[in-house]
Design an enzyme around this catalytic site. Sequence first.
Site, short mmCIF file in Angstrom:
data_model
loop_
_atom_site.label_atom_id
_atom_site.label_comp_id
_atom_site.label_asym_id
_atom_site.label_seq_id
_atom_site.Cartn_x
_atom_site.Cartn_y
_atom_site.Cartn_z
N ARG A 1 18.62 -16.34 13.86
CA ARG A 1 18.92 -15.33 12.85
C ARG A 1 20.37 -15.52 12.41
NH1 ARG A 1 20.92 -9.49 13.62
NH2 ARG A 1 21.03 -8.87 11.44
N HIS B 1 24.93 -8.95 5.65
CA HIS B 1 25.56 -8.58 6.93
C HIS B 1 27.02 -8.23 6.60
CE1 HIS B 1 25.04 -9.09 11.51
NE2 HIS B 1 26.24 -8.56 11.34
N GLU C 1 22.21 -3.36 9.89
CA GLU C 1 22.86 -2.13 10.34
C GLU C 1 23.49 -1.31 9.20
OE1 GLU C 1 25.51 -2.89 13.60
OE2 GLU C 1 23.92 -3.66 14.86
N ASN D 1 18.60 -3.43 16.59
CA ASN D 1 19.83 -3.88 17.24
C ASN D 1 20.23 -2.79 18.22
OD1 ASN D 1 19.71 -5.85 15.27
ND2 ASN D 1 21.70 -5.39 14.35
N TYR E 1 22.87 -1.77 21.45
CA TYR E 1 23.99 -2.06 22.35
C TYR E 1 24.17 -1.00 23.43
CZ TYR E 1 25.08 -5.97 19.40
OH TYR E 1 24.97 -7.16 18.74
N GLU F 1 19.29 -7.85 17.75
CA GLU F 1 20.60 -8.06 18.40
C GLU F 1 20.60 -7.33 19.73
OE1 GLU F 1 24.22 -7.16 16.23
OE2 GLU F 1 23.39 -8.04 14.40
#
Length: 438
Positions: A75, A119, A164, A284, A286, A346
């Site tokens: 990606r 992005h 995002e 994504n 985290y 991600e």
Amino acid sequence: MPELPGGFLWGVSTSAYQIEGATTEDGRGTSIWDTFSATPGRIVDGTTGAVATDSYHRFPEDIALMRELGVGAYRFSVAWPRVQPDGIGPANAAGLDYYERLVDELLDAGIAPVATLFHWDLPQTLQDRGGWLDRETAHRFGEYAALVSRRLGDRVRMWITLNEPFVHMSLGYALGTHAPGEQLLFEAFPVAHHQLLGHGLAVAALRDHSGSPVAIANNYSPARPVPGSAADLAAAAAYDALHNRVFTDPLLGLGYPEGAADLSVVRDGDLDVIATPIDALGVNYYNPTGVRGPEDGSPLPFEMVPLDDYPTTAFGWPVAPDGLRELLVTLHGRYGRQLPPIYITESGCAYDDVVSADGTCEDPDRIAYLDGHLAALRDAQADGVDVRGYFVWSLLDNWEWAEGFTKRFGLVHVDFESLTRTPKSSFAWLRERIRDHR
Ligand code: FCB
């Protein structure tokens, strides 16, 4: 019709501004990140992405690394200002030529190209007209998606429209710690709507030129009330609506969550465009976010607080694999049959990795991180969530936005002076995991 490889998809992710460098080559226009990073005081170490990891020139070496790792997909993102230097008008052929070389070389290596169209590196000329505050940018984005897919639609195996949009709105336009550096707080909401509208227009354009699946990559963070009073619970619900639902409910045809959106920018028909069906949802993840009730007089309906029960990465982010399972199960429960298949687009962590005198780079914390998150993913699958792939952020240490070169997220260490790549021990570990899985 091009297809993704079957079975569970292993991948790595990067983005254009963080790795390409070559910001003035082959007719590329200026992006908001060139402008922002050149402004004193914006980036902690005063650097820019002008060279980054020089992947614009070194992509064959990077592809060789991915081949060694054994991933099925890469990606990457397309830099809009390479394709349309001013964000409008005909394509800059040299920009498309570059991505064509990249895509062809990936296919030759047996790696599926997964292309993100945005992005965060908006052409500066569009920013000068308001950027995503301006509805026109959504239309420009649809046209740009058509230009890219007309050239690459037969070879890109999966499209991601936006990366995002929540983070771009909140850090870029509400808080101002990312480009374009606006501090509009809740006045930033049009940026959410116009990105989502642009996403819908791009989906339609991609369908015209490509048979490959189309997705969006959203950032999700479970909101954890701290310590858990009624005010904290209400704050966590408000945070959840803003972070997790504003960018998902309307995609799946549910409109904006009540009270979380400024509907004055929404025009007739917009919600239908935004709800144009997608084939997959990119997640994504985290960390979870600790949230408590706001102080009296705060402009926000919540306050973010550290979560003390977890170890943290070098970024200070809590390491909470349980949050990944919670998030996936919540999405599944919340959206039911409306939820398309999920790819983790991600997942990763920053540590202060160093290359030892013997030339090795040991990163046991990253191995533990990945191991924990893969276990959480399997748990969510066992709970019935359709998760089809896992992309590590990131292949390489790279230029981490406002943190410059100070945060290393790579499976591969990069010496930012010599640009030498050194696979870390997590690289070897993941290679074995991928092999075992096969
Ligand atoms: C995500 C971004 C990515 C990188 C990682 C660490 O929010 O999409 O570019 O910065 O965080």
